[in-house]
Design an enzyme around this catalytic site. Structure first.
Site, PDB file in Angstrom:
ATOM      1  CG  HIS A 136      -0.168  -0.337   2.494  1.00  0.00           C
ATOM      2  ND1 HIS A 136      -0.167  -1.607   3.029  1.00  0.00           N
ATOM      3  CD2 HIS A 136       0.627   0.391   3.324  1.00  0.00           C
ATOM      4  CE1 HIS A 136       0.578  -1.646   4.118  1.00  0.00           C
ATOM      5  NE2 HIS A 136       1.081  -0.453   4.320  1.00  0.00           N
ATOM      6  CG  ASP A 173       4.853  -3.613   5.668  1.00  0.00           C
ATOM      7  OD1 ASP A 173       5.030  -4.025   6.826  1.00  0.00           O
ATOM      8  OD2 ASP A 173       3.866  -2.936   5.325  1.00  0.00           O
ATOM      9  CD  GLU A 217       4.991  -7.711   8.605  1.00  0.00           C
ATOM     10  OE1 GLU A 217       4.340  -7.698   9.664  1.00  0.00           O
ATOM     11  OE2 GLU A 217       4.542  -7.205   7.559  1.00  0.00           O
ATOM     12  CG  ASP A 277       4.007  -4.721  13.790  1.00  0.00           C
ATOM     13  OD1 ASP A 277       3.567  -3.564  13.914  1.00  0.00           O
ATOM     14  OD2 ASP A 277       4.340  -5.220  12.702  1.00  0.00           O
ATOM     15  NE  ARG A 295       0.730  -1.181  15.729  1.00  0.00           N
ATOM     16  CZ  ARG A 295       0.706  -1.103  14.406  1.00  0.00           C
ATOM     17  NH1 ARG A 295       1.217  -2.070  13.673  1.00  0.00           N
ATOM     18  NH2 ARG A 295       0.171  -0.054  13.799  1.00  0.00           N
TER      19      ARG A 295
HETATM   20  C1  GLC Z   1       3.298  -4.432   8.890  1.00  0.00           C
HETATM   21  C2  GLC Z   1       4.036  -3.547   9.867  1.00  0.00           C
HETATM   22  C3  GLC Z   1       3.049  -2.842  10.737  1.00  0.00           C
HETATM   23  C4  GLC Z   1       2.146  -2.019   9.867  1.00  0.00           C
HETATM   24  C5  GLC Z   1       1.519  -2.844   8.748  1.00  0.00           C
HETATM   25  C6  GLC Z   1       0.948  -1.973   7.687  1.00  0.00           C
HETATM   26  O1  GLC Z   1       2.576  -5.427   9.512  1.00  0.00           O
HETATM   27  O2  GLC Z   1       4.946  -4.302  10.602  1.00  0.00           O
HETATM   28  O3  GLC Z   1       3.683  -2.052  11.695  1.00  0.00           O
HETATM   29  O4  GLC Z   1       1.136  -1.464  10.655  1.00  0.00           O
HETATM   30  O5  GLC Z   1       2.461  -3.658   8.098  1.00  0.00           O
HETATM   31  O6  GLC Z   1       1.984  -1.420   6.901  1.00  0.00           O
END
Ligand code: GLC
Length: 631
Positions: A185, A284, A326, A391, A507
């Site tokens: 995004h 991400d 991730e 997170d 967080r």
């Molecule tokens: C990932 C990041 C997190 C964020 C999300 C949206 O999970 O670690 O911190 O809110 O992506 O970008």
């Protein structure tokens, strides 16, 4: 315009011509890599974009971008590429140690981070993840995960030139720079977002925009709510009444990868970052990048194709850069992203969450089971083992695994949430809830390691648990990753509640500023900071001199005690045996259990000899790393 052909020859000629033009001639190194990667990328594009009338041009543009980027790649990075190529397993070393921090919170600016390089060296870091540092909206921007430009550093932090200089200084210090590639995004302020909403030609399909609720309603029958505190479902309404896909915050709009122009644009941003000297890109939110009606829109097969395609582009334009996945999802899905063709590195969210699970239950069986059955990885890949991140902690274990131990997933997660947010009598934890969803009962938790482990509550076992959790992360292989500040027992920071941009996101409780006083006290053993720092740095030093702890090979060891986790890390000659007691009482590991080893062992942390023929006693929240030989 032409579709991609099953017979690749024509497509290849078009792409090669585009590459040659971008290179300004022939560049053997690039053309060799093109020869390897083109067929792969072609096949992936055919699967992803085979039905597009402009498939051939889209592919040729991506190849041209890779060629142009290679041409522009600084000479020092090309040298580095060659070095990495000669040592492709560099990240498997026992000397690897990661750290993660926010630029503003830990150093103020990029210059402030640069000033910390001596400390990073003191700690032994070889990997530094700087949290998102790009231009992003004022106020709440999800800690920078809403990117308005991938080519601009957030002005208060510094400039892109400074980032490239920092990457180079870090490399000279033996530290690889890691930054996020936030490719699912952009922020709603990104130029592409503005153009898409305005209907500018070429940008209409960059995001997933719908005229009314009919499609969003259908999608929402099957997708999860990720940030229910912010908005229900996966869509938000635009001022003109249309609906746009926003998995996370309402200002983070999901890109539409079904459009090859989006792939092309993001590949360009990726190559740009690679040429600044970033060595590892943290991918991400990988699970969310492809959507299909009637599915959960998570971890679809196209997400894997896209990662492979990005990797093929990288192989041509910036060959030493690695991806780290991730994916905080079901363990079967987590490993699906890990391969040399997709992500060589991945967070290990299961081991992380189960370490906390074991500390809460004082029962190591779920963690032991995960180490036995979910630790193995393909050759050429590694886990990033961590105790906590920026997170929340979510309980992503597989219900089917837990059921085998007689544990029911739903109530167990509830218990863990209640335990860690302090709703259970006698808990040592001071966590806070994150995104509690009353509709589903789902929730996650937040808190610093020290606060979750009991130091904030003044529990006697708090410091031991911090060390124990790190002792596991530091001995299971791959790259251990420390959230900077945890090594000096930093506590929760509740001041986020007074900041309107942060108050809605708990967080922030575990994202405090660099704790100057704790760092100043790091050699003072009368403080928690000093004691934790001394014990943790001793473990780090031990890891660095213990070859057996490199790589990922791990064999389980049955200690016959539910609170004791056991595993062996075999080396060329010897094996390191790890025993860790998550319980609140000392437990014996008897001589018979250890009789498969010769009686003379060495504790690799203290370097002292230990005899195994009388058995061992593991103290409450205690552990050992022992170099052993077969009996
Ligand atoms: C990932 C990041 C997190 C964020 C999300 C949206 O999970 O670690 O911190 O809110 O992506 O970008």
């Amino acid at each position: 315009m032409a579709r991609l052909n099953a017979d690749t020859a024509d497509d290849r000629d078009v792409a090669l011509a585009a590459a040659r033009q971008a290179l300004g001639g022939d560049d053997r190194t690039f053309l060799d890599r093109f020869a390897q990667s083109f067929p792969i990328l072609h096949e992936l594009f055919a699967q992803l974009y085979g039905d597009r009338a402009d498939g051939r041009e889209a592919l040729a543009s991506v190849i041209a971008a890779a060629a142009a980027s290679w041409r522009a790649r600084p000479a020092a990075l090309k040298v580095h590429d060659a070095e990495r190529e000669a040592h492709p397993d560099w990240f498997q070393s026992e000397r690897m140690l990661g750290g993660v921090c926010y630029v503003d919170r830990y150093g103020g600016t990029l210059a402030g981070i640069r000033a910390q390089i001596p400390y990073f060296r003191e700690l032994g870091l070889t990997y530094l993840h700087l949290m998102p540092l790009f231009a992003s909206p004022e106020g709440n921007n999800d800690g920078g995960y809403a990117v308005s430009s991938y080519r601009q550093v957030d002005p208060p932090l510094g400039t892109m030139e400074e980032l490239a200089d920092l990457a180079s200084d870090l490399r000279d210090a033996g530290i690889s720079l890691v930054v996020d590639f936030i490719f699912n995004h952009t922020s709603d302020e990104h130029e592409w977002a503005r153009k898409a909403v305005a209907g500018e030609p070429g940008f209409e399909d960059f995001y997933l925009i719908f005229p009314d609720r009919s499609m969003p309603d259908r999608y929402e029958e099957t997708v999860r709510e990720i940030f229910p505190d912010d908005h229900p479902g996966a869509f938000v309404q635009l001022p003109d009444g249309r609906w746009i896909w926003a998995t996370f915050y309402h200002f983070q709009w999901d890109l539409n990868y079904a459009n090859p122009a989006v792939f092309q644009a993001m590949a360009g941003e990726m190559l740009f970052l690679a040429n600044q000297g970033v060595e590892i890109l943290r991918m991400d939110a990988v699970a969310f990048i492809w959507k299909r009606l009637g599915t959960a829109c998570e971890s679809l097969s196209e997400a894997h194709l896209l990662l492979r395609a990005f990797n093929a582009v990288l192989h041509m334009g910036a060959p030493s850069v690695l991806f780290k996945s991730e994916a905080i999802v079901h363990p079967d899905e987590v490993v699906a992203y890990i391969s040399p063709e997709e992500c060589r590195l991945s967070y290990n969210p299961l081991q992380m969450a189960l370490t906390w699970e074991a500390l809460a239950t004082r029962d190591g069986r779920l963690l032991q089971q995960a180490l036995e059955r979910r630790h193995a990885l393909p050759a050429g890949t590694a886990w990033v083992n961590y105790v906590r991140s920026h997170d929340d902690i979510g309980w992503t274990f597989a219900d089917e695994d837990a059921a085998e131990l007689g544990i029911e997933g739903y109530p167990h997660r509830r218990f863990l949430n209640d335990f860690y947010v302090g709703r259970i009598e006698g808990t040592f934890s001071r966590g806070v809830p994150f995104q509690e969803n009353p509709k589903t009962g789902d929730a996650r938790i937040a808190g610093t390691t020290a606060s979750l482990a009991g130091i904030e509550a003044g529990d006697d076992g708090g410091e031991d648990r911090v060390i124990l959790a790190h002792a596991i992360a530091l001995s299971t292989g791959g790259i251990p990753l420390i959230y900077l500040g945890d090594e000096v027992a930093q506590l929760n920071d509740y001041t986020y509640r007074d900041d309107p941009a942060r108050a809605g996101d708990s967080r922030w409780v575990h994202r405090p500023e660099r704790p100057e006083a704790a760092y100043a006290a790091r050699h003072d053993l009368s403080t928690s900071a000093g004691r934790v720092h001394e014990r943790l740095t001793a473990l780090i030093a031990a890891r660095r001199r213990t070859r057996e702890l490199a790589g990922n090979t791990l064999l389980p060891f049955e200690a016959h005690e539910p609170s004791v986790i056991g595993y062996q890390r075999p080396g060329d000659d010897d094996t390191v045996l790890v025993l860790a007691n998550v319980g609140d009482h000392a437990v014996p590991v008897d001589a018979a259990t250890l009789s498969g080893f010769s009686p003379e062992a060495v504790d690799v942390v203290t370097d002292r000899p230990i005899r195994l023929d009388d058995g061992l006693e593991l103290p409450a929240h205690g552990f050992v790393w022992l170099r052993v030989k077969p009996a």
